[in-house]
Design a protein around this motif. Structure first.
Motif, mmCIF file in Angstrom:
data_model
loop_
_atom_site.group_PDB
_atom_site.id
_atom_site.type_symbol
_atom_site.label_atom_id
_atom_site.label_comp_id
_atom_site.label_asym_id
_atom_site.label_seq_id
_atom_site.Cartn_x
_atom_site.Cartn_y
_atom_site.Cartn_z
ATOM 1 N N LEU A 68 -31.759 2.670 100.473
ATOM 2 C CA LEU A 68 -30.383 2.965 100.215
ATOM 3 C C LEU A 68 -29.723 1.955 99.127
ATOM 4 C CD1 LEU A 68 -29.269 3.568 103.958
ATOM 5 C CD2 LEU A 68 -29.653 5.282 102.295
ATOM 6 N N LEU A 69 -30.172 0.886 99.246
ATOM 7 C CA LEU A 69 -29.558 -0.442 98.248
ATOM 8 C C LEU A 69 -30.507 -0.758 97.419
ATOM 9 C CD1 LEU A 69 -27.954 -2.260 101.309
ATOM 10 C CD2 LEU A 69 -26.579 -0.685 99.589
ATOM 11 N N HIS A 70 -30.983 0.113 96.417
ATOM 12 C CA HIS A 70 -32.199 -0.377 95.667
ATOM 13 C C HIS A 70 -31.979 -1.120 94.402
ATOM 14 C CE1 HIS A 70 -30.618 3.427 94.008
ATOM 15 N NE2 HIS A 70 -30.964 3.988 95.125
ATOM 16 N N SER A 71 -30.557 -1.605 94.452
ATOM 17 C CA SER A 71 -30.389 -2.463 93.101
ATOM 18 C C SER A 71 -30.692 -3.898 93.518
ATOM 19 C CB SER A 71 -28.829 -2.536 92.972
ATOM 20 O OG SER A 71 -28.240 -2.746 93.919
ATOM 21 N N GLU A 72 -31.152 -4.213 94.728
ATOM 22 C CA GLU A 72 -31.454 -5.431 95.244
ATOM 23 C C GLU A 72 -33.073 -5.606 95.390
ATOM 24 O OE1 GLU A 72 -28.404 -8.177 97.017
ATOM 25 O OE2 GLU A 72 -27.396 -6.144 96.981
ATOM 26 N N GLN A 73 -33.490 -6.970 95.592
ATOM 27 C CA GLN A 73 -34.897 -7.022 95.953
ATOM 28 C C GLN A 73 -34.817 -6.616 97.368
ATOM 29 O OE1 GLN A 73 -36.238 -10.910 95.840
ATOM 30 N NE2 GLN A 73 -36.815 -10.919 93.664
ATOM 31 N N PRO A 74 -36.107 -6.113 97.591
ATOM 32 C CA PRO A 74 -36.466 -5.666 99.153
ATOM 33 C C PRO A 74 -36.356 -6.643 100.116
ATOM 34 C CG PRO A 74 -37.639 -4.274 97.558
ATOM 35 C CD PRO A 74 -37.120 -5.202 96.808
ATOM 36 N N SER A 75 -37.052 -7.918 99.928
ATOM 37 C CA SER A 75 -37.127 -8.868 100.605
ATOM 38 C C SER A 75 -35.726 -9.531 100.861
ATOM 39 C CB SER A 75 -38.105 -10.004 100.016
ATOM 40 O OG SER A 75 -37.724 -10.475 98.839
ATOM 41 N N LEU A 76 -35.061 -9.346 99.819
ATOM 42 C CA LEU A 76 -33.481 -10.248 100.155
ATOM 43 C C LEU A 76 -32.736 -9.412 101.079
ATOM 44 C CD1 LEU A 76 -32.319 -11.215 96.667
ATOM 45 C CD2 LEU A 76 -32.466 -12.872 98.683
ATOM 46 N N LEU A 77 -32.861 -8.286 100.717
ATOM 47 C CA LEU A 77 -32.112 -7.261 101.708
ATOM 48 C C LEU A 77 -32.529 -7.310 103.003
ATOM 49 C CD1 LEU A 77 -31.953 -4.083 99.190
ATOM 50 C CD2 LEU A 77 -30.026 -5.277 100.070
ATOM 51 N N GLN A 78 -33.966 -7.341 103.371
ATOM 52 C CA GLN A 78 -34.577 -7.351 104.856
ATOM 53 C C GLN A 78 -34.034 -8.480 105.289
ATOM 54 O OE1 GLN A 78 -38.323 -6.861 103.362
ATOM 55 N NE2 GLN A 78 -38.545 -4.683 103.974
ATOM 56 N N SER A 79 -33.900 -9.679 104.578
ATOM 57 C CA SER A 79 -33.488 -10.705 105.472
ATOM 58 C C SER A 79 -31.892 -10.822 105.550
ATOM 59 C CB SER A 79 -33.854 -12.159 104.717
ATOM 60 O OG SER A 79 -33.282 -12.137 103.510
ATOM 61 N N ARG A 80 -31.102 -10.170 104.786
ATOM 62 C CA ARG A 80 -29.566 -9.969 104.931
ATOM 63 C C ARG A 80 -29.200 -9.254 106.007
ATOM 64 N NH1 ARG A 80 -26.634 -7.553 100.152
ATOM 65 N NH2 ARG A 80 -27.498 -9.204 98.959
ATOM 66 N N TYR A 81 -29.949 -7.888 106.071
ATOM 67 C CA TYR A 81 -29.918 -7.126 107.046
ATOM 68 C C TYR A 81 -30.576 -7.414 108.436
ATOM 69 C CZ TYR A 81 -26.624 -4.510 103.862
ATOM 70 O OH TYR A 81 -25.745 -4.352 102.943
ATOM 71 N N LYS A 82 -30.249 -8.410 109.030
ATOM 72 C CA LYS A 82 -30.900 -8.805 110.269
ATOM 73 C C LYS A 82 -29.978 -8.591 111.413
ATOM 74 C CE LYS A 82 -30.184 -13.401 111.793
ATOM 75 N NZ LYS A 82 -29.965 -13.061 113.445
ATOM 76 N N PRO A 83 -30.495 -7.976 112.371
ATOM 77 C CA PRO A 83 -29.826 -7.333 113.521
ATOM 78 C C PRO A 83 -29.817 -8.457 114.474
ATOM 79 C CG PRO A 83 -32.250 -6.831 113.564
ATOM 80 C CD PRO A 83 -32.217 -7.246 112.522
ATOM 81 N N ASP A 84 -28.497 -8.671 115.254
ATOM 82 C CA ASP A 84 -28.382 -9.556 116.221
ATOM 83 C C ASP A 84 -29.558 -9.364 117.487
ATOM 84 O OD1 ASP A 84 -26.010 -11.088 115.140
ATOM 85 O OD2 ASP A 84 -25.283 -8.544 115.388
ATOM 86 N N VAL A 85 -29.802 -8.244 117.600
ATOM 87 C CA VAL A 85 -30.418 -7.930 118.891
ATOM 88 C C VAL A 85 -31.452 -6.606 118.805
ATOM 89 C CG1 VAL A 85 -30.425 -7.394 121.351
ATOM 90 C CG2 VAL A 85 -28.599 -8.686 120.502
ATOM 91 N N ILE A 86 -32.776 -6.648 119.279
ATOM 92 C CA ILE A 86 -33.530 -5.717 119.312
ATOM 93 C C ILE A 86 -33.623 -5.393 120.686
ATOM 94 C CG2 ILE A 86 -35.735 -4.480 118.900
ATOM 95 C CD1 ILE A 86 -35.836 -6.352 116.385
ATOM 96 N N LYS A 87 -33.494 -4.313 121.258
ATOM 97 C CA LYS A 87 -33.380 -3.879 122.722
ATOM 98 C C LYS A 87 -34.195 -2.546 123.020
ATOM 99 C CE LYS A 87 -31.301 -4.134 127.280
ATOM 100 N NZ LYS A 87 -30.079 -4.371 128.075
ATOM 101 N N GLY A 88 -34.991 -2.652 124.218
ATOM 102 C CA GLY A 88 -35.597 -1.385 124.185
ATOM 103 C C GLY A 88 -37.050 -1.292 124.922
ATOM 104 N N ASP A 89 -37.710 -0.255 125.088
ATOM 105 C CA ASP A 89 -39.013 -0.339 125.840
ATOM 106 C C ASP A 89 -40.122 -0.662 124.899
ATOM 107 O OD1 ASP A 89 -39.315 1.875 124.607
ATOM 108 O OD2 ASP A 89 -39.343 3.286 126.688
ATOM 109 N N MET A 90 -39.642 -0.895 123.696
ATOM 110 C CA MET A 90 -40.710 -1.639 122.677
ATOM 111 C C MET A 90 -41.923 -1.012 122.440
ATOM 112 S SD MET A 90 -38.663 -3.673 121.505
ATOM 113 C CE MET A 90 -37.557 -4.788 122.321
ATOM 114 N N ASP A 91 -41.909 0.640 122.707
ATOM 115 C CA ASP A 91 -43.181 0.963 122.162
ATOM 116 C C ASP A 91 -43.209 1.994 120.787
ATOM 117 O OD1 ASP A 91 -41.426 3.038 122.946
ATOM 118 O OD2 ASP A 91 -42.648 4.296 124.583
#
Ligand SMILES: Nc1ncnc2c1ncn2[C@@H]1O[C@H](COP(=O)(O)OP(=O)(O)OP(=O)(O)O)[C@@H](O)[C@H]1O
Ligand SMILES: Cc1ncc(C[n+]2csc(CCO)c2C)c(N)n1
Length: 261
Positions: A68-91
């Motif tokens: 969605l935001l291809h103007s920036e480096q993927p690895s930078l985006l992945q670290s910037r868009y860090k969720p607070d929590v991941i919750k679920g049954d993890m399958d």
């Protein structure tokens, strides 16, 4: 029945600086489900104070924000868009994604022992547990990837609106949004015509509505009965900037979201 109006504004689809100060919501939380991220996901992210991924929703965040935001480096985006929590049954979350966010400090809550509630239900429970009672009336939970796709999941997601009917929750897809209008209030919907409408619908959920009354629609209801097997208001059109709704039963409100050119 109380006669105080409950107001609704989709200002979360506008950039934060355009936010309407009169909004009764000051506290957005975002839940990302396991379906394609909508193109406006970065906007929702910026509004949210708490960001939660439901199990495989974390894969979507990891893979698709970069598209969605291809103007920036993927690895930078992945670290910037860090969720607070991941919750679920993890399958559904990929191991590499789980390890990536865990290293960045995301809280991981594995509830694989609970196979009776959906991942969305688990995420809503978490957000409510984190929100002090005094702040709950200001909270609005935005849910991406909730509509379209598998029908059992869609119905499970709509059921969450009914199970948590005292909480403002908005289910979103690329094309529309849905939320509950509890029968306890009269509702005033402030239509943001630059980003939503004109197609809309009002649907009784759980039980028939003997009497619903609206203003601001092309086909208004006037103490009209709605039920499955009878009339439900689909393919309706908003006429102006304000729609009012009053009913003796909980109704689902849905309105189309405009695609950006
Ligand atoms: N196709 C879909 N349509 C609507 N909602 C979906 C869809 N896929 C996933 N979701 C939502 O995202 C959440 C997380 O998805 P995920 O694929 O991790 O669920 P899951 O529990 O593994 O599902 P299942 O085991 O039934 O395939 C689900 O609980 C559901 O709310
Ligand atoms: C009557 C009944 N129907 C379906 C399920 C299955 N189920 C419902 S929610 C869930 C977790 C999905 O992440 C699963 C497996 C159940 N437990 N009880």
């Amino acid at each position: 029945m109380e006669d105080s109006f409950m107001s609704h504004r989709s200002t979360f689809l506008l950039p934060p600086q355009n936010k309407d100060n009169t909004s009764s919501v000051t506290n957005y939380a975002l839940v990302i489900l396991n379906q394609r991220l909508p193109t406006y996901a970065p906007l929702l992210w910026d509004h949210a104070k708490l960001r939660v991924c439901a199990d495989g929703g974390a894969n979507r965040l990891f893979d698709e924000m970069t598209q969605l935001l291809h103007s920036e480096q993927p690895s930078l985006l992945q670290s910037r868009y860090k969720p607070d929590v991941i919750k679920g049954d993890m399958d559904s979350i990929r191991t590499e994604v789980l390890e990536y966010y865990k290293k960045l400090g995301t809280k991981i809550i594995d509830e694989s022992h609970d196979q009776d509630t959906t991942d969305l239900h688990k995420c809503i429970s978490y957000i409510l547990d984190q929100t002090p009672d005094i702040d709950k009336s200001k909270l609005c939970i935005l849910v991406t990837g909730a509509l379209g796709g598998r029908f059992d999941h869609e119905m499970g997601n709509i059921n969450v609106l009914c199970r948590f009917s005292n909480t403002r929750i908005v289910l979103l897809s690329e094309d529309c949004l849905i939320h509950l209008l509890p029968q306890s209030h009269c509702h005033k919907i402030f239509v943001q015509s630059s980003i939503e409408g004109p197609h809309c619908g009002l649907i009784p959920i759980g039980m028939p509505s003997a009497k619903s009354t609206t203003t601001g629609l092309r086909w208004d209801l006037n103490n009209t009965e709605m039920r499955f097997g009878g009339l439900v208001s689909t393919s309706n059109i908003v006429k102006g900037d304000i729609v009012t709704v009053q009913s003796d039963s909980d109704l689902l409100w849905t309105i189309s979201i405009k695609r950006k050119p």
